[in-house]
Motif scaffolding. Structure first.
Motif, PDB file in Angstrom:
ATOM      1  N   ASN A 194     -45.078 -33.326  -7.942  1.00 47.51           N
ATOM      2  CA  ASN A 194     -44.659 -32.758  -9.224  1.00 47.51           C
ATOM      3  C   ASN A 194     -43.554 -31.718  -9.031  1.00 47.51           C
ATOM      4  O   ASN A 194     -43.583 -30.623  -9.612  1.00 47.51           O
ATOM      5  N   ARG A 195     -42.557 -32.063  -8.216  1.00 51.52           N
ATOM      6  CA  ARG A 195     -41.439 -31.172  -7.935  1.00 51.52           C
ATOM      7  C   ARG A 195     -40.128 -31.926  -8.158  1.00 51.52           C
ATOM      8  O   ARG A 195     -39.331 -32.121  -7.241  1.00 51.52           O
ATOM      9  N   LEU A 196     -39.909 -32.328  -9.412  1.00 48.02           N
ATOM     10  CA  LEU A 196     -38.751 -33.148  -9.730  1.00 48.02           C
ATOM     11  C   LEU A 196     -37.442 -32.389  -9.545  1.00 48.02           C
ATOM     12  O   LEU A 196     -36.485 -32.919  -8.974  1.00 48.02           O
ATOM     13  N   VAL A 197     -37.388 -31.152 -10.011  1.00 45.98           N
ATOM     14  CA  VAL A 197     -36.133 -30.399  -9.957  1.00 45.98           C
ATOM     15  C   VAL A 197     -35.689 -30.191  -8.516  1.00 45.98           C
ATOM     16  O   VAL A 197     -34.524 -30.429  -8.159  1.00 45.98           O
ATOM     17  N   GLU A 198     -36.620 -29.737  -7.664  1.00 53.71           N
ATOM     18  CA  GLU A 198     -36.271 -29.463  -6.282  1.00 53.71           C
ATOM     19  C   GLU A 198     -35.768 -30.714  -5.572  1.00 53.71           C
ATOM     20  O   GLU A 198     -34.750 -30.689  -4.865  1.00 53.71           O
ATOM     21  N   MET A 199     -36.458 -31.829  -5.772  1.00 48.36           N
ATOM     22  CA  MET A 199     -36.085 -33.045  -5.073  1.00 48.36           C
ATOM     23  C   MET A 199     -34.776 -33.624  -5.591  1.00 48.36           C
ATOM     24  O   MET A 199     -33.946 -34.102  -4.800  1.00 48.36           O
ATOM     25  N   TYR A 200     -34.583 -33.590  -6.908  1.00 49.94           N
ATOM     26  CA  TYR A 200     -33.329 -34.122  -7.442  1.00 49.94           C
ATOM     27  C   TYR A 200     -32.138 -33.278  -6.992  1.00 49.94           C
ATOM     28  O   TYR A 200     -31.053 -33.810  -6.723  1.00 49.94           O
ATOM     29  N   ILE A 201     -32.322 -31.968  -6.899  1.00 53.86           N
ATOM     30  CA  ILE A 201     -31.248 -31.112  -6.397  1.00 53.86           C
ATOM     31  C   ILE A 201     -30.933 -31.452  -4.940  1.00 53.86           C
ATOM     32  O   ILE A 201     -29.769 -31.573  -4.542  1.00 53.86           O
ATOM     33  N   PHE A 202     -31.978 -31.611  -4.146  1.00 54.64           N
ATOM     34  CA  PHE A 202     -31.783 -31.910  -2.726  1.00 54.64           C
ATOM     35  C   PHE A 202     -31.113 -33.271  -2.536  1.00 54.64           C
ATOM     36  O   PHE A 202     -30.171 -33.411  -1.744  1.00 54.64           O
ATOM     37  N   VAL A 203     -31.607 -34.293  -3.235  1.00 55.23           N
ATOM     38  CA  VAL A 203     -31.022 -35.634  -3.112  1.00 55.23           C
ATOM     39  C   VAL A 203     -29.558 -35.624  -3.526  1.00 55.23           C
ATOM     40  O   VAL A 203     -28.698 -36.210  -2.850  1.00 55.23           O
ATOM     41  N   ALA A 204     -29.251 -34.933  -4.625  1.00 58.96           N
ATOM     42  CA  ALA A 204     -27.865 -34.850  -5.081  1.00 58.96           C
ATOM     43  C   ALA A 204     -26.996 -34.140  -4.052  1.00 58.96           C
ATOM     44  O   ALA A 204     -25.848 -34.554  -3.800  1.00 58.96           O
ATOM     45  N   ALA A 205     -27.536 -33.079  -3.440  1.00 62.39           N
ATOM     46  CA  ALA A 205     -26.771 -32.333  -2.436  1.00 62.39           C
ATOM     47  C   ALA A 205     -26.463 -33.207  -1.223  1.00 62.39           C
ATOM     48  O   ALA A 205     -25.342 -33.171  -0.682  1.00 62.39           O
TER      49      ALA A 205
END
Length: 229
Positions: A194-205
């Motif tokens: 349940n950590r969508l923001v953190e993972m999407y930021i990391f994947v995008a980076a």
């Protein structure tokens, strides 16, 4: 930011890169190699003097370039097993697998774009060199393999690499087939913890860093080609 849990990234690095990124890079490299090979053959067909061959290659390129990639992915995911079963005469769909289906899809789709890039590269070679190749007794295919294509590949290297960067980014679309590419691995971790923001930021980076690094290589190749000219 205090509510962000970036530790989830550290805990998942092995899964993200060992499973997700390896899948993405494997699909990108194989699709680029096979797509460029098929695209080069299509470009040679389009430039040949055999009208039926040139027309068929042109129709293939124009058809695939007019379709959304996501639609082609769905098409081949559902159709390839049936086509394979029909070709082998088994009378039932083959168990092709998600990766094989995705590889076939990206190879055939990207070949249409590589075809146009290579066609431009072939046409950039001075006609005098082509005439000289024929004068030496080379046939069309020998002249292409030994005279034209090596120079065309060198001239088109920056554009080919740019298209490869686009392909690298487009491979993220396989998540719709529930395949575990880098984006798919990130989505799995995000939903599990349940950590969508953190993972999407990391994947995008990660996508940005890798694509930006490759784009710098494109600029270097462009400068080198300009200096060589």
């Amino acid at each position: 930011m205090n509510s962000f849990d970036f530790d989830v990234i550290e805990r998942s690095l092995g899964y993200l890169f060992r499973d997700g990124m390896v899948f993405t890079l494997k699909l990108t490299i194989l699709s680029t190699t096979m797509g460029l090979t098929l695209g080069t053959l299509l470009a040679m067909c389009r430039l040949s003097g055999i009208k039926p061959l040139a027309s068929a290659a042109g129709a293939y390129v124009n058809f695939l370039r007019a379709l959304p990639l996501i639609l082609v992915i769905f098409w081949f995911y559902f159709l390839v097993p049936y086509i394979g079963g029909w070709l082998t005469g088994q009378g039932r769909p083959l168990n092709v697998g998600g990766f094989t289906s995705a590889l076939i899809t990206f190879t055939l789709f990207e070949a249409a774009y590589f075809c146009e890039i290579m066609r431009a590269g072939i046409q950039s070679i001075p006609r005098g060199q082509v005439a000289a190749g024929y004068a030496l007794g080379l046939n069309y295919w020998q002249m292409m393999a030994n005279v034209v294509l090596p120079q065309a590949l060198r001239n088109m290297a920056p554009i080919l690499l740019t298209q490869t960067i686009v392909l690298f980014q487009d491979t993220s679309l396989v998540y719709v087939l529930s395949l575990t590419d880098f984006l798919g691995a990130g989505i799995n971790v995000a939903q599990r913890d349940n950590r969508l923001v953190e993972m999407y930021i990391f994947v995008a980076a990660v996508y940005f860093v890798m694509s930006y690094a490759a784009s710098q290589l494109v600029k270097y190749l462009q400068r080198r080609n300009t200096m060589a000219a």
